[in-house]
Design a protein around this motif. Structure first.
Motif, PDB file in Angstrom:
ATOM      1  N   ARG A   1      -4.768   6.572  -4.464  1.00 15.99           N
ATOM      2  CA  ARG A   1      -5.591   5.365  -4.540  1.00 15.99           C
ATOM      3  C   ARG A   1      -5.817   4.971  -5.993  1.00 15.99           C
ATOM      4  O   ARG A   1      -5.684   5.793  -6.906  1.00 15.99           O
TER       5      ARG A   1
ATOM      6  N   TYR B   1     -13.414  10.369   2.657  1.00 14.03           N
ATOM      7  CA  TYR B   1     -13.799   9.088   2.066  1.00 14.03           C
ATOM      8  C   TYR B   1     -15.136   8.554   2.591  1.00 14.03           C
ATOM      9  O   TYR B   1     -15.782   7.754   1.930  1.00 14.03           O
TER      10      TYR B   1
ATOM     11  N   VAL C   1       0.648   4.326  -2.733  1.00 16.57           N
ATOM     12  CA  VAL C   1       0.335   5.699  -2.383  1.00 16.57           C
ATOM     13  C   VAL C   1       1.438   6.637  -2.821  1.00 16.57           C
ATOM     14  O   VAL C   1       1.206   7.707  -3.368  1.00 16.57           O
TER      15      VAL C   1
ATOM     16  N   VAL D   1       0.824  -1.207   0.000  1.00 18.27           N
ATOM     17  CA  VAL D   1       0.000   0.000   0.000  1.00 18.27           C
ATOM     18  C   VAL D   1       0.854   1.250   0.000  1.00 18.27           C
ATOM     19  O   VAL D   1       0.587   2.202  -0.709  1.00 18.27           O
TER      20      VAL D   1
END
Length: 491
Positions: free
Chosen positions: A42, A114, A25, A21
């Protein structure tokens, strides 16, 4: 999508699957809005006004549409449609306010929020964030219970209609709804393993098609019933005192407000839906407002047609579930199709509502126990064409337990109309009106006691009064049902 587009999307997904991840990013921010990543690092969002509309329609045209004939029956030809139009306007207006809160600061380049809670955190802070979280996720749990109840009612209706058709109209055809709730729960356990909101667009589109299918059947059957009756039933003021007591008339009218509120309730997942929309060429807020206008307009037309036609067909005797009012006989196969469509729709709607809760719990546990392999480790399970499914043991365990708990509660409290009314009531003011209004005031820096500020506060106050009254009516209905209810009894 073109072959090149499909390959590009596949390469993006493959890249993300192979990279940690942190690397994803970092790459995303280095390249800005690259072909694989958005400005926040993302994976590129691909949602459009049509996919957002499908999500909203799936969430909005739920089982609530079936209770609208009953709701109009309590209020009458004047107040019923007027209340429905009022709720549609309020829902659209506050949804437009909420859409502007997706980004903090600049509407195109500002920091993304989000989730609904992220938006509240960015604009209000403090205790309001916790209150919002409890209300939002409690409402989602309630919706999951309500949808399980509604799906079982439709499955039982299919079973009974076939029984009557085979055994004769005089047969008792008692059916226990519990096995059907369990069947629905098993289906949700499987589908709840879909990891993210982005990956359920196909389910939303299928569910939206199903919602139009059963709504259309209900509408057509209502028209046929009106023709058979030789005229329109109902009155200007709704069910008359005498048919019910004066106190029951008041409680039922208040409950009708809750039922209509529930039929328009989707604000609790609006930000999550908006987070699936691609950034260009328009801002996400503009696309979301178009999707909201499209969806609310379409659903209001359907609601008016189904609710009014159902009341015209049955008058004061309009049933809590419109499809059950047509009996189990002729044409039983058409009612079977409608009820099957309801079940398929609710399977999808359950996921649309629950995915934000799933994501919140998993994000919180990952932050709390970042070194736990049970929470963080994905096991690659081969499926087809060389593709793998990332099985996460924590996701499998907790989502399965969630579905089991909501299913068991549904088996204990199968009061469809009262549950629908109560859920609509407790979720309407805080989540659909109060928080969007307060966030919008902060975001747009609207001066206190200005004309606009006063109008927004009056809107919020009026909706609070409706919420309290509707909740009281629904609680009275639940108390009344509990007096005669026996758990796990066949209907």
């Amino acid at each position: 999508m073109s072959k090149m587009g499909e390959n590009g999307a596949a390469n993006c997904h493959q890249h993300v699957a192979l990279a940690p991840v942190e690397v994803s990013v970092e790459l995303g921010f280095q390249h800005g809005a690259s072909k694989c990543f958005d400005d926040d690092g993302r994976l590129k969002r691909t949602g459009t006004v049509w996919t957002a509309s499908a999500h909203i329609i799936t969430a909005v045209i739920g089982s609530g549409v079936l209770s609208l004939a009953w709701a109009i029956g309590q209020l009458g030809w004047v107040a019923g449609p007027a209340v429905m139009l009022l709720f549609s306007f309020v829902t659209f207006y506050t949804s437009a306010l909420l859409a502007d809160c997706y980004r903090s600061g600049d509407p195109v380049t500002g920091r993304r929020n989000y989730t609904y809670m992220d938006a509240v955190q960015a604009n209000l802070n403090g205790i309001k964030v916790k209150i919002c979280g409890y209300l939002q996720y409690l409402n989602i749990v309630g919706v999951a219970i309500g949808y399980t109840i509604a799906a079982s009612i439709s499955m039982v209706a299919i079973k009974r209609s076939n029984c009557f058709n085979k055994e004769g109209d005089d047969s008792p055809c008692h059916v226990n709804s519990n096995p059907y709730m369990i069947m629905f729960g098993v289906a949700e356990i499987v589908l709840s393993q879909i990891p993210d909101f982005d990956q359920i667009s196909w389910l939303s589109i299928l569910a939206a098609i199903m919602s139009f299918t059963y709504s259309s059947i209900g509408l057509v059957l209502g028209i046929v019933q009106v023709i058979q009756n030789g005229g329109i039933k109902g009155s200007l003021t709704g069910i008359s005192i005498g048919t019910v007591s004066q106190m029951d008339k008041i409680w039922r009218s208040l409950q009708a407000f809750g039922d209509i509120a529930f039929a328009y309730s989707y604000s609790i997942i609006l930000i999550e839906i908006q987070d699936t929309i691609k950034s260009s060429p328009s801002s996400e807020a503009k696309v979301m407002k178009k999707a909201t206008l499209t969806s609310v307009t379409v659903t209001t037309i359907f609601y008016m047609l189904c609710g009014c036609m159902g009341y015209a067909a049955f008058g004061d005797l309009a049933p809590g579930n419109l499809l059950t009012g047509f009996g189990f006989y002729n044409p039983y196969w058409l009612l079977d199709i409608a009820n099957a469509a309801i079940v398929v729709h609710l399977v999808g709607a359950y996921q649309v509502y629950c995915q934000p809760l799933f994501a919140f719990i998993e994000k919180w546990t990952l932050k709390t126990w970042p070194k736990s392999e049970f929470i963080t480790k994905d096991i690659q399970v081969p499926i087809a064409s060389g593709r793998c499914y990332n099985l996460n043991l924590f996701r499998l365990t907790w989502r399965t337990m969630f579905v089991i708990v909501t299913t068991v509660v549904s088996m204990l409290l199968p009061f469809f109309n009262d549950v629908v009314g109560f859920l609509g009531a407790i979720g309407f003011w805080p989540l659909t009106v109060y928080f969007p209004v307060e966030m919008y005031i902060v975001q747009k820096k609207i001066p206190k006691w200005s004309t606009r500020w006063v109008c927004l506060q009056l809107l919020s106050l009026a909706c609070l009064v409706i919420t309290v009254a509707s909740a009281a009516g629904s609680v009275a209905g639940v108390v009344s049902d509990l007096k005669v209810y026996r758990p796990f009894k066949s209907s």
